[in-house]
Design an enzyme around this catalytic site. Structure first.
Site, mmCIF file in Angstrom:
data_model
loop_
_atom_site.group_PDB
_atom_site.id
_atom_site.type_symbol
_atom_site.label_atom_id
_atom_site.label_comp_id
_atom_site.label_asym_id
_atom_site.label_seq_id
_atom_site.Cartn_x
_atom_site.Cartn_y
_atom_site.Cartn_z
ATOM 1 N N ASP A 168 -5.035 1.001 1.806
ATOM 2 C CA ASP A 168 -3.816 1.019 2.622
ATOM 3 C C ASP A 168 -3.542 -0.353 3.247
ATOM 4 O O ASP A 168 -4.470 -1.105 3.528
ATOM 5 C CB ASP A 168 -3.961 2.076 3.727
ATOM 6 N N ASN B 226 3.899 9.990 -1.310
ATOM 7 C CA ASN B 226 4.512 8.663 -1.494
ATOM 8 C C ASN B 226 5.854 8.736 -2.243
ATOM 9 O O ASN B 226 6.595 7.753 -2.292
ATOM 10 C CB ASN B 226 3.556 7.694 -2.213
HETATM 11 C C1 IPE Z 1 -2.232 6.842 1.811
HETATM 12 O O1 IPE Z 1 -1.524 5.803 2.367
HETATM 13 C C2 IPE Z 1 -1.956 6.931 0.350
HETATM 14 C C3 IPE Z 1 -2.436 5.809 -0.470
HETATM 15 C C4 IPE Z 1 -3.181 4.816 -0.045
HETATM 16 C C5 IPE Z 1 -2.080 5.874 -1.856
HETATM 17 P P1 IPE Z 1 -0.104 6.039 3.059
HETATM 18 O O2 IPE Z 1 0.332 4.699 3.556
HETATM 19 O O3 IPE Z 1 0.801 6.756 2.152
HETATM 20 O O4 IPE Z 1 -0.480 7.002 4.262
HETATM 21 P P2 IPE Z 1 0.276 7.308 5.632
HETATM 22 O O5 IPE Z 1 1.709 7.596 5.301
HETATM 23 O O6 IPE Z 1 0.168 6.070 6.489
HETATM 24 O O7 IPE Z 1 -0.471 8.452 6.218
HETATM 25 C C1 IPE Z 2 -0.900 1.232 0.315
HETATM 26 O O1 IPE Z 2 -0.154 0.358 1.078
HETATM 27 C C2 IPE Z 2 -0.260 1.549 -1.011
HETATM 28 C C3 IPE Z 2 0.300 2.910 -1.087
HETATM 29 C C4 IPE Z 2 0.257 3.790 -0.152
HETATM 30 C C5 IPE Z 2 0.954 3.293 -2.301
HETATM 31 P P1 IPE Z 2 1.152 0.796 1.852
HETATM 32 O O2 IPE Z 2 2.321 0.597 0.954
HETATM 33 O O3 IPE Z 2 1.014 2.147 2.426
HETATM 34 O O4 IPE Z 2 1.171 -0.307 3.008
HETATM 35 P P2 IPE Z 2 1.555 -0.084 4.524
HETATM 36 O O5 IPE Z 2 0.710 1.030 5.045
HETATM 37 O O6 IPE Z 2 3.021 0.253 4.559
HETATM 38 O O7 IPE Z 2 1.238 -1.390 5.179
HETATM 39 MG MG MG Z 3 0.303 2.855 4.184
#
Ligand code: IPE
Ligand code: IPE
Ligand code: MG
Length: 252
Positions: free
Chosen positions: A28, A76
């Site tokens: 993340d 997502n």
């Molecule tokens: C969790 O991250 C899913 C992945 C890393 C693929 P998110 O960024 O989607 O999670 P939330 O929305 O902060 O809980």
């Molecule tokens: C993780 O990074 C990738 C996925 C969840 C697909 P994020 O895209 O969630 O990055 P942040 O949390 O918005 O910084």
């Molecule tokens: Mg995220």
């Protein structure tokens, strides 16, 4: 009194191997990494793939046998279509580019998550990666893509209901029989679950499997993650005492 079905698979307390057998990572922070640099979020996702490559190499070198990474969640889909497209394109490019090398290095690739609804090109690439590496045993890389633990558990329950109705099995089901209906069938439970980016939540990842995982939340944003962070995580893991509900031998 009858004894409740106990999850006896985990290593008993006080008798742990030096490296966790199975590490799971919620990768993340890609978006925040990019935003902090005035870059589009897609640039963060691209750099996230580099972090994945580093982590796969480091995990193998550090004696980890199973690495499971959360790459795209069922939730997502709530993101803008352009970002969803980027994430799909990056998975495709990663598998296309790295499959040959991973295969030669003895890596078995598995993809967990909902297959229905995946574009046909991704679905066939995923099948190909799994098939071509199915004989490998050195290291196990599992990519959770279009994965949600509640969705996985529901699909398992639906499959059990179908099997019961078809007379294939009776309705009594043990923990290990249930686990065999999950996408992670054949994988050990994760010993260590890492989440990067400073968020303290599981976000629907491996809810059944991580029942006794050690949790580690670190502030580093995923594109910056590398071998040193994994080493730190293993150090922290090694300092923990896993009790599985029992008491420490010799305590009190
Ligand atoms: C969790 O991250 C899913 C992945 C890393 C693929 P998110 O960024 O989607 O999670 P939330 O929305 O902060 O809980
Ligand atoms: C993780 O990074 C990738 C996925 C969840 C697909 P994020 O895209 O969630 O990055 P942040 O949390 O918005 O910084
Ligand atoms: Mg995220």
């Amino acid at each position: 009194m009858s004894r409740a079905a106990a999850p006896l698979d985990p290593v008993p307390a006080g008798d742990q191997p030096a490296a966790p057998r199975h590490v799971a990572i919620i990768m993340d922070g890609n978006g925040r990494w990019a935003t902090a640099r005035h870059l589009p979020r897609s640039a963060g996702h691209e750099r996230g793939v580099e972090a994945l490559r580093r982590t796969v190499d480091a995990a193998g070198e550090l004696g980890i046998k199973y690495l499971t990474v959360f790459s795209f969640s069922t939730e997502n889909w709530r993101r803008p279509p352009a970002e969803v497209n980027t994430l799909f394109a990056l998975l495709k490019a990663y598998v296309q580019r790295d499959l040959g090398r991973l295969k030669a290095e003895g890596v078995r690739i598995r993809i967990i998550g909902q297959r229905e609804g995946l574009p046909p090109d991704i679905a066939s690439l995923v099948n190909k990666a799994e098939l071509e590496t199915s004989g490998n045993t050195r290291f196990n890389l599992t990519i959770a893509f279009n994965y949600g633990a509640r969705d996985e558990i529901l699909r398992a329950v639906q499959a059990i209901a179908r099997d019961v109705k078809a007379g294939v099995r009776d309705e009594n089901i043990s923990e290990s029989e249930f686990a065999a209906y999950l996408d992670t069938s054949g994988l050990p439970d994760p010993d260590l679950l890492i989440r990067t980016s400073g968020e303290f939540r599981i976000s629907n990842f491996l809810l059944w499997q991580a029942a006794y995982a050690e949790l580690l939340f670190c502030d580093v944003l995923w594109p910056d993650f590398g071998r040193s962070h994994l080493e730190e995580a293993l150090k922290s893991y090694n300092e923990r005492e896993r009790r599985y509900g029992a008491v420490t031998p010799g305590a009190g």
